[in-house]
Design a protein around this motif. Structure first.
Motif, mmCIF file in Angstrom:
data_model
loop_
_atom_site.group_PDB
_atom_site.id
_atom_site.type_symbol
_atom_site.label_atom_id
_atom_site.label_comp_id
_atom_site.label_asym_id
_atom_site.label_seq_id
_atom_site.Cartn_x
_atom_site.Cartn_y
_atom_site.Cartn_z
ATOM 1 N N VAL A 67 0.834 -1.207 0.000
ATOM 2 C CA VAL A 67 0.000 0.000 0.000
ATOM 3 C C VAL A 67 0.868 1.257 0.000
ATOM 4 C CG1 VAL A 67 -1.661 1.367 1.337
ATOM 5 C CG2 VAL A 67 -2.007 -1.098 1.076
ATOM 6 N N PHE A 68 1.886 1.273 0.865
ATOM 7 C CA PHE A 68 2.756 2.445 0.926
ATOM 8 C C PHE A 68 3.727 2.516 -0.252
ATOM 9 C CE2 PHE A 68 1.240 2.672 5.273
ATOM 10 C CZ PHE A 68 1.140 4.044 5.466
ATOM 11 N N SER A 69 3.750 1.450 -1.068
ATOM 12 C CA SER A 69 4.535 1.477 -2.309
ATOM 13 C C SER A 69 3.700 1.980 -3.480
ATOM 14 C CB SER A 69 5.079 0.079 -2.626
ATOM 15 O OG SER A 69 5.976 -0.346 -1.630
ATOM 16 N N GLY A 70 2.406 2.225 -3.259
ATOM 17 C CA GLY A 70 1.567 2.845 -4.278
ATOM 18 C C GLY A 70 0.590 1.952 -4.999
ATOM 19 N N VAL A 71 0.409 0.693 -4.547
ATOM 20 C CA VAL A 71 -0.542 -0.176 -5.249
ATOM 21 C C VAL A 71 -1.968 0.282 -4.988
ATOM 22 C CG1 VAL A 71 1.044 -2.133 -5.073
ATOM 23 C CG2 VAL A 71 -0.767 -1.870 -3.366
ATOM 24 N N ASN A 72 -2.853 -0.068 -5.913
ATOM 25 C CA ASN A 72 -4.265 0.319 -5.782
ATOM 26 C C ASN A 72 -5.176 -0.851 -5.467
ATOM 27 O OD1 ASN A 72 -4.089 3.149 -6.266
ATOM 28 N ND2 ASN A 72 -3.682 2.710 -8.426
ATOM 29 N N SER A 73 -4.603 -2.054 -5.421
ATOM 30 C CA SER A 73 -5.393 -3.230 -5.063
ATOM 31 C C SER A 73 -4.456 -4.290 -4.501
ATOM 32 C CB SER A 73 -6.149 -3.779 -6.276
ATOM 33 O OG SER A 73 -5.247 -4.214 -7.275
ATOM 34 N N LEU A 74 -5.013 -5.168 -3.676
ATOM 35 C CA LEU A 74 -4.253 -6.260 -3.088
ATOM 36 C C LEU A 74 -4.662 -7.554 -3.762
ATOM 37 C CD1 LEU A 74 -4.536 -5.259 0.699
ATOM 38 C CD2 LEU A 74 -2.688 -4.739 -0.916
ATOM 39 N N LEU A 75 -3.664 -8.374 -4.093
ATOM 40 C CA LEU A 75 -3.904 -9.614 -4.821
ATOM 41 C C LEU A 75 -3.585 -10.822 -3.959
ATOM 42 C CD1 LEU A 75 -2.240 -8.627 -8.232
ATOM 43 C CD2 LEU A 75 -4.618 -8.297 -7.523
ATOM 44 N N THR A 76 -4.214 -11.935 -4.292
ATOM 45 C CA THR A 76 -3.958 -13.179 -3.569
ATOM 46 C C THR A 76 -2.538 -13.666 -3.801
ATOM 47 O OG1 THR A 76 -6.283 -13.825 -3.709
ATOM 48 C CG2 THR A 76 -4.690 -15.572 -3.269
ATOM 49 N N ASN A 77 -2.070 -13.572 -5.048
ATOM 50 C CA ASN A 77 -0.709 -13.962 -5.394
ATOM 51 C C ASN A 77 -0.029 -12.809 -6.125
ATOM 52 O OD1 ASN A 77 -0.283 -16.895 -4.642
ATOM 53 N ND2 ASN A 77 -2.188 -17.058 -5.809
ATOM 54 N N LEU A 111 -9.624 -9.010 3.218
ATOM 55 C CA LEU A 111 -9.347 -10.313 3.845
ATOM 56 C C LEU A 111 -9.363 -11.442 2.819
ATOM 57 C CD1 LEU A 111 -11.418 -9.968 7.144
ATOM 58 C CD2 LEU A 111 -8.934 -10.182 6.958
ATOM 59 N N LYS A 112 -10.226 -11.305 1.826
ATOM 60 C CA LYS A 112 -10.301 -12.330 0.782
ATOM 61 C C LYS A 112 -8.988 -12.413 0.012
ATOM 62 C CE LYS A 112 -13.147 -13.798 -3.158
ATOM 63 N NZ LYS A 112 -14.313 -13.453 -4.003
ATOM 64 N N ALA A 113 -8.343 -11.256 -0.207
ATOM 65 C CA ALA A 113 -7.070 -11.231 -0.919
ATOM 66 C C ALA A 113 -5.933 -11.752 -0.053
ATOM 67 C CB ALA A 113 -6.762 -9.809 -1.383
ATOM 68 N N ILE A 114 -5.994 -11.452 1.253
ATOM 69 C CA ILE A 114 -4.910 -11.813 2.160
ATOM 70 C C ILE A 114 -5.029 -13.239 2.673
ATOM 71 C CG2 ILE A 114 -3.909 -11.276 4.444
ATOM 72 C CD1 ILE A 114 -4.600 -8.377 3.932
ATOM 73 N N TYR A 115 -6.259 -13.706 2.830
ATOM 74 C CA TYR A 115 -6.544 -14.974 3.511
ATOM 75 C C TYR A 115 -5.748 -16.176 2.995
ATOM 76 C CZ TYR A 115 -9.212 -19.079 4.984
ATOM 77 O OH TYR A 115 -9.571 -20.303 5.479
ATOM 78 N N PRO A 116 -5.724 -16.453 1.675
ATOM 79 C CA PRO A 116 -5.082 -17.698 1.216
ATOM 80 C C PRO A 116 -3.615 -17.818 1.627
ATOM 81 C CG PRO A 116 -6.431 -16.757 -0.524
ATOM 82 C CD PRO A 116 -6.350 -15.732 0.557
ATOM 83 N N ASN A 117 -2.818 -16.781 1.371
ATOM 84 C CA ASN A 117 -1.403 -16.858 1.723
ATOM 85 C C ASN A 117 -1.178 -16.759 3.219
ATOM 86 O OD1 ASN A 117 -0.154 -17.347 -0.719
ATOM 87 N ND2 ASN A 117 -0.005 -15.189 -1.253
ATOM 88 N N ALA A 118 -2.057 -16.048 3.912
ATOM 89 C CA ALA A 118 -1.928 -15.963 5.371
ATOM 90 C C ALA A 118 -2.111 -17.340 5.999
ATOM 91 C CB ALA A 118 -2.960 -14.987 5.934
#
Length: 460
Positions: free
Chosen positions: A69-79, A240-247
């Motif tokens: 986020v602090f690197s400038g991305v606009n969305s979070l991905l699962t992978n 959470l949906k994006a973070i959940y699998p790798n977490a």
């Protein structure tokens, strides 16, 4: 994001104070507390390590995504990570959604932890105290404080992810130093006042409150508060949906790592005396401290490695990794050798009630060296937002527990078996697999080691 040598020095300073508080306190603990109490404290320490497994890898995943986020991305991905829009600015709607998901998650896992410690944890402690000859009331009071400490610590764990993910390494470590100074002061005074185990957990409680309070104030500066108040956060369910699998993958891996490195204390306490557990616990604690110091050389730069992956600067990643691995191994070997040759004489000098077994010490050092390099490699791999070591980790953990049980039931190895099992299982796969993956991914050659160490050339 730029992690400098100053950040590394502050990380070393923080670890030094963390270790200094433990090292300076250790002679007092060993001298003032009976061996049985030292054994119980070793069990408490192992439970504290187990506590963070209930986080199930979310803290590391949260930290990586804060960095994105602090690197400038606009969305979070699962992978992987979003490379479509790198404006350099922070998407505060995404940050607000990420904060909301952290608070939602940790409020629930901390409540789960509280109930588990209150029920199963108390049952386990009561079983350990069946053969205990000291003041059981004091142990139960210490246990009650221990439950409160760890519930609060887990509830506020996301502050670590915020500071580290934003790259505030220096600030984070300065706060850590202050917290451990408080821990050292309070615990020392309370031990000499005769509070025993209660002194140690009370000092931890005060230390954690100080660390969390200052961390909150340092991250949420006036600009961030203003930006968050004036934007609508992304849906926490999508985050959470994006973070959940790798977490979850990372959490299962952590569980496997715990079973490999920490299960010995729990299983051993069912077969051996508290005095024997105290001896192993002190040995393991000293080696774990050495591993913690060695890890700094790479761990400090993990947010920067994640940031460099977004920019595709793999030459710089290679240089950071090689230098870090070399320094980490040199630090560990030096520290382990010091403990092996001077540990027993020092304990005799301070008239410790708990002694070391030299054979066990050597085996634990070897196992820890394997675990150090495997762990560093795994952390580097995880900066890709890709967790490939789930199944091997959990299988290795189960195999370690089974081997420990075999050693206890069918051999007379005792403490030596406790020390041998983790290293033997790691050697079968994980101890060589993940370092090899990093070497292949970054195309590391022997000439690269010479280039980086001698600084004959500096990758951009």
């Amino acid at each position: 994001m730029n992690i400098t040598k100053t950040d590394v020095l502050w990380n070393y300073a923080a670890t030094f104070f963390k270790i200094s508080s433990s090292v300076l306190l250790l002679p007092i603990i060993l001298h003032k507390l009976p061996s049985e109490d030292v054994g119980i404290w070793s069990v408490f320490s192992s439970i504290a390590a187990l506590v963070f497994l209930i986080d199930f890898g979310f803290n590391s995943s949260f930290s990586r995504n804060v960095t994105y986020v602090f690197s400038g991305v606009n969305s979070l991905l699962t992978n992987g990570h979003d490379t479509s829009a790198q404006s350099g600015g922070v998407n505060y709607s995404l940050l607000k959604g990420l904060l909301s998901s952290m608070r939602w998650f940790y409020s629930r896992v901390s409540l789960t932890l509280f109930l588990l410690l209150l029920t199963l944890g108390t049952f386990y402690i009561s079983r350990l105290l069946n053969e205990y000859h000291g003041n059981k009331t004091n142990v139960y009071i210490a246990w009650g404080l221990f439950i409160a400490i760890n519930t609060y610590n887990l509830y506020t764990l996301y502050y670590d992810a915020l500071l580290e993910g934003k790259g505030l390494i220096r600030v984070s470590k300065q706060i850590t130093i202050l917290g451990h100074l408080a821990y050292l002061l309070v615990s020392t005074v309370a031990i000499y006042l005769g509070f025993g185990l209660i002194a140690l957990v009370l000092a931890q409680l005060i230390s954690i409150i100080i660390i969390r309070t200052i961390s909150q104030r340092k991250f949420f500066n006036a600009d961030i508060i203003y930006q968050l108040q004036n934007c609508e956060g992304d849906d926490k369910k999508d985050v959470l949906k994006a973070i959940y699998p790798n977490a979850v993958k990372y959490g299962i891996t952590s569980l496997g790592g715990f079973m490999i490195q920490k299960s010995s204390i729990f299983i051993g306490s069912l077969y051996l005396s508290l005095s024997a557990i105290a001896s192993f616990g002190i040995t393991k604690q000293m080696m774990d401290i050495t591993v913690s110091i060695a890890n700094i050389a790479v761990a400090t730069f993990l947010p920067q490695i994640a940031n460099l992956r977004i920019g595709g600067n793999y030459d710089r990643i290679k240089a950071i990794c090689i230098r870090g691995v070399v320094i980490a191994n040199l630090i560990f070997i030096t520290g382990a050798a010091t403990i092996i040759f001077l540990g027993t004489p020092i304990l005799h000098l301070i008239k410790s009630n708990t002694n070391l077994n030299q054979q066990v010490l050597l085996v634990v050092a070897f196992s820890s060296l394997i675990g150090l390099n495997s762990g560093i490699s795994g952390a580097i791999i995880s900066t890709k937002n890709h967790i490939p070591f789930v199944k091997p980790s959990i299988l290795s953990g189960v195999a370690t527990i089974l081997l420990l049980i075999v050693f206890f039931k069918f051999t007379n190895l005792g403490l030596l078996g406790m020390a041998m099992a983790p290293g033997l299982i790691d050697l079968c796969y994980q101890g060589w697999k993940w370092p090899l993956v990093v070497i292949k991914e970054l195309n590391i050659k022997f000439s690269d080691f010479k280039m980086v160490i001698m600084k004959t050339d500096k990758p951009a």
